[in-house]
Write an enzyme that holds these catalytic residues in place. Structure first.
Site, PDB file in Angstrom:
ATOM      1  N   SER A   1       0.819  -1.203   0.000  1.00 22.98           N
ATOM      2  CA  SER A   1       0.000   0.000   0.000  1.00 22.98           C
ATOM      3  C   SER A   1       0.860   1.263   0.000  1.00 22.98           C
ATOM      4  O   SER A   1       1.755   1.417   0.846  1.00 22.98           O
ATOM      5  CB  SER A   1      -0.899  -0.037   1.251  1.00 22.98           C
ATOM      6  OG  SER A   1      -1.614   1.155   1.396  1.00 22.98           O
TER       7      SER A   1
ATOM      8  N   SER B   1      -5.405  13.441  -3.332  1.00 27.90           N
ATOM      9  CA  SER B   1      -6.347  14.564  -3.231  1.00 27.90           C
ATOM     10  C   SER B   1      -5.838  15.728  -2.410  1.00 27.90           C
ATOM     11  O   SER B   1      -6.303  16.847  -2.601  1.00 27.90           O
ATOM     12  CB  SER B   1      -7.669  14.081  -2.651  1.00 27.90           C
ATOM     13  OG  SER B   1      -7.494  13.707  -1.306  1.00 27.90           O
TER      14      SER B   1
ATOM     15  N   HIS C   1      -9.953  10.892  -7.979  1.00 29.55           N
ATOM     16  CA  HIS C   1      -9.735  12.319  -8.264  1.00 29.55           C
ATOM     17  C   HIS C   1      -9.264  12.564  -9.690  1.00 29.55           C
ATOM     18  O   HIS C   1      -8.736  13.632  -9.993  1.00 29.55           O
ATOM     19  CB  HIS C   1      -8.758  12.923  -7.257  1.00 29.55           C
ATOM     20  CG  HIS C   1      -9.351  13.007  -5.899  1.00 29.55           C
ATOM     21  ND1 HIS C   1     -10.193  14.040  -5.520  1.00 29.55           N
ATOM     22  CD2 HIS C   1      -9.297  12.162  -4.848  1.00 29.55           C
ATOM     23  CE1 HIS C   1     -10.599  13.834  -4.275  1.00 29.55           C
ATOM     24  NE2 HIS C   1     -10.081  12.704  -3.841  1.00 29.55           N
TER      25      HIS C   1
ATOM     26  N   THR D   1     -15.230   7.034  -8.516  1.00 32.94           N
ATOM     27  CA  THR D   1     -16.447   7.537  -7.871  1.00 32.94           C
ATOM     28  C   THR D   1     -17.327   8.237  -8.895  1.00 32.94           C
ATOM     29  O   THR D   1     -16.833   8.742  -9.904  1.00 32.94           O
ATOM     30  CB  THR D   1     -16.117   8.524  -6.733  1.00 32.94           C
ATOM     31  OG1 THR D   1     -17.328   8.919  -6.090  1.00 32.94           O
ATOM     32  CG2 THR D   1     -15.425   9.778  -7.249  1.00 32.94           C
TER      33      THR D   1
ATOM     34  N   LYS E   1     -17.768  12.771  -7.542  1.00 32.96           N
ATOM     35  CA  LYS E   1     -16.880  13.933  -7.675  1.00 32.96           C
ATOM     36  C   LYS E   1     -17.056  14.547  -9.076  1.00 32.96           C
ATOM     37  O   LYS E   1     -18.059  15.184  -9.322  1.00 32.96           O
ATOM     38  CB  LYS E   1     -15.465  13.537  -7.286  1.00 32.96           C
ATOM     39  CG  LYS E   1     -15.412  13.311  -5.756  1.00 32.96           C
ATOM     40  CD  LYS E   1     -14.148  12.713  -5.197  1.00 32.96           C
ATOM     41  CE  LYS E   1     -14.312  12.520  -3.679  1.00 32.96           C
ATOM     42  NZ  LYS E   1     -13.288  11.711  -3.047  1.00 32.96           N
TER      43      LYS E   1
ATOM     44  N   THR F   1     -26.567  -4.521   0.923  1.00 31.26           N
ATOM     45  CA  THR F   1     -26.962  -3.122   1.012  1.00 31.26           C
ATOM     46  C   THR F   1     -27.835  -2.765  -0.190  1.00 31.26           C
ATOM     47  O   THR F   1     -27.694  -3.348  -1.268  1.00 31.26           O
ATOM     48  CB  THR F   1     -25.707  -2.214   1.113  1.00 31.26           C
ATOM     49  OG1 THR F   1     -26.116  -0.890   1.408  1.00 31.26           O
ATOM     50  CG2 THR F   1     -24.894  -2.214  -0.160  1.00 31.26           C
ATOM     51  N   THR F   2     -28.735  -1.831   0.009  1.00 30.98           N
ATOM     52  CA  THR F   2     -29.658  -1.408  -1.047  1.00 30.98           C
ATOM     53  C   THR F   2     -28.904  -0.800  -2.226  1.00 30.98           C
ATOM     54  O   THR F   2     -27.965  -0.021  -2.031  1.00 30.98           O
ATOM     55  CB  THR F   2     -30.654  -0.384  -0.460  1.00 30.98           C
ATOM     56  OG1 THR F   2     -31.343  -1.001   0.628  1.00 30.98           O
ATOM     57  CG2 THR F   2     -31.656   0.085  -1.498  1.00 30.98           C
TER      58      THR F   2
HETATM   59  C1  LIG Z   1     -13.402  10.750  -1.915  1.00 31.69           C
HETATM   60  C2  LIG Z   1     -12.488   9.589  -2.045  1.00 31.69           C
HETATM   61  C3  LIG Z   1     -12.980   8.282  -2.048  1.00 31.69           C
HETATM   62  C4  LIG Z   1     -14.386   7.976  -1.716  1.00 31.69           C
HETATM   63  O1  LIG Z   1     -15.274   8.305  -2.722  1.00 31.69           O
HETATM   64  P1  LIG Z   1     -16.781   8.667  -2.327  1.00 31.69           P
HETATM   65  O2  LIG Z   1     -17.565   8.368  -3.537  1.00 31.69           O
HETATM   66  O3  LIG Z   1     -16.791  10.104  -1.921  1.00 31.69           O
HETATM   67  O4  LIG Z   1     -17.147   7.784  -1.166  1.00 31.69           O
HETATM   68  C5  LIG Z   1     -12.108   7.256  -2.348  1.00 31.69           C
HETATM   69  N1  LIG Z   1     -10.801   7.482  -2.599  1.00 31.69           N
HETATM   70  C6  LIG Z   1     -10.288   8.718  -2.553  1.00 31.69           C
HETATM   71  C7  LIG Z   1      -8.851   8.912  -2.849  1.00 31.69           C
HETATM   72  C8  LIG Z   1     -11.101   9.813  -2.250  1.00 31.69           C
HETATM   73  O5  LIG Z   1     -10.583  11.038  -2.166  1.00 31.69           O
END
Ligand SMILES: *Cc1c(COP(=O)(O)O)cnc(C)c1O
Length: 403
Positions: free
Chosen positions: A135, A187, A215, A243, A246, A275-276
């Protein structure tokens, strides 16, 4: 036991350290982002400078339209887990869109990016017998929690250092299943991983690669496939995670990879199974945003332009910011109390909202303001921010950086 007293004591310590979090009470107004209504202290209307809705897709007419339309045709919730009645065709279509985005066979949706990292890493680490996870030292909390939960052995390598990764991997025999977990854009510092070198080192040791592009998706690569797309490395990375909350302006998270890999996580990950499913309207809106950014370059180009403009403005005034090749501009303060005070003055006197970033999000002594200019910030917005920071730097006698 007096539980409230126990809670309050710990909270008081947090406050004394300047690390207590206060949320800005805002209301986004469709069509005016980054201008929002402010329900907290300060002017009634403020400009947001720290949003992760990096490209303003959260107010894009097509994206909003898709969410409204599918809400009106399908209703609100998914009504179940993916296994028990909750899979809507909109989820299936979005997973196809995401697999295509990253050039992978398949994709799997989760409630959030956090859950996708947590669930995928805990499943891989626990279900691959004897697996060791390598990691990066600055990996996100969601990855750390997933690795921890897996109980797999974890080796931390120096941030963005392929040589240290190589050294760490060399200590394990060829029969040990190895997972290299890292991010593309980090980030808080906005730095970008030396991806090609990391991939080459991982390949040399027969390790799989787990890449968080949270990101970067939507913003890098000709179709918004992230840094791996830009570098032509997507097909050499085993799993790409992202994600929808964002740059895609919606909500939810995902992983992409081979059919077998996605089927494996789908079948064994508790955080996926129990989970839903996300609301179908959210899936439809996200698919619209992903599809839009596969062809449209305007948002990415304008974001890069505004990022460059803010950097130039800061340089002109000698306001120190971390140099990095991304869209994230950290202005370093180095003190939690000062950091909060500057953010308060920006909000109260200038209607500029930027959240102070303090410990434990960043190490103590590296407290900062993190600006994320985007296509919706005007040149005038940027000029106003630079002038406000300049006057604050004068007022507080803060250190300047000579060019
Ligand atoms: C924000 C973030 C996440 C989580 O994503 P979410 O959809 O907001 O839960 C995962 N990894 C990194 C590096 C992030 O900055």
């Amino acid at each position: 036991m007096d539980f409230d007293k126990a809670f309050t004591e710990q909270l008081d310590r947090l406050k004394a350290d300047g690390n207590y979090r206060v949320f800005a009470d805002l209301e986004r107004v469709l069509g005016t982002f980054p201008r929002v209504k402010n329900h907290g202290p300060g002017p009634d209307e403020v400009t947001v400078w720290c949003s992760n809705d990096y490209l303003g897709m959260g107010q894009h007419p097509d994206v909003v339209g898709a969410m409204v339309e599918v809400t009106e045709t399908c209703g609100t919730g998914a009504g179940g887990t993916r296994n028990i009645s909750g899979t809507a065709h909109h989820h299936v279509a979005l997973e196809r869109e995401l697999a295509d985005l990253h050039g992978k066979e398949d994709a799997l949706l989760f409630s959030s990016g956090y859950v996708s990292n947590w669930a995928a890493l805990s499943t891989l680490g626990s279900r691959l017998p004897g697996a060791v996870i390598f990691s990066d030292a600055l990996n996100h909390a969601s990855m750390i929690e997933g690795m921890r939960h897996s109980r797999a052995e974890r080796v931390i390598w120096k941030h963005n250092d392929p040589e240290d990764l190589d050294r760490a991997l060399s200590l394990y025999g060829p029969d040990v299943p190895k997972i290299v977990a890292f991010e593309s854009v980090y980030s808080m510092d906005g730095d970008i991983a030396p991806m090609r070198e990391i991939v080459e080192v991982a390949e040399k040791h027969g390790a799989m690669t787990y890449l968080d592009e949270v990101h970067a998706v939507g913003m890098y690569g000709p179709r918004g496939g992230g840094v791996a797309e830009r570098e032509g490395l997507m097909d050499r990375i085993t799993l790409i995670e992202g994600t929808l909350g964002k740059a895609y302006g919606c909500f939810g998270g995902y992983v992409t990879g081979s059919r077998a890999l996605c089927d494996f996580i789908r079948s064994f990950a508790s955080g996926f199974i129990f989970t839903t499913a996300i609301p179908p309207a959210v899936a439809a809106a996200a698919a619209t945003a992903v599809r839009h950014l596969k062809t449209s370059q305007i948002e990415r180009m304008r974001q890069q332009r505004q990022v460059a403009r803010l950097r130039e403005g800061l340089d002109r005034m000698g306001i120190p910011h971390l140099p990095n090749p991304s869209h994230i501009i950290p202005v370093m303060i180095g003190d939690p109390v000062k950091c909060r005070m500057i953010a308060d003055v920006l909000m109260l006197d200038h209607g500029i909202y930027v959240q102070p970033i303090n410990y434990p999000t960043v190490p103590k002594g590296t407290e900062r303001l993190r600006f994320t200019p985007g296509p919706c910030h005007s040149d005038a917005d940027i000029d106003q921010l630079v002038m406000a920071l300049n006057s604050l730097w004068k007022q507080c006698a803060l250190a300047r950086q000579v060019a």
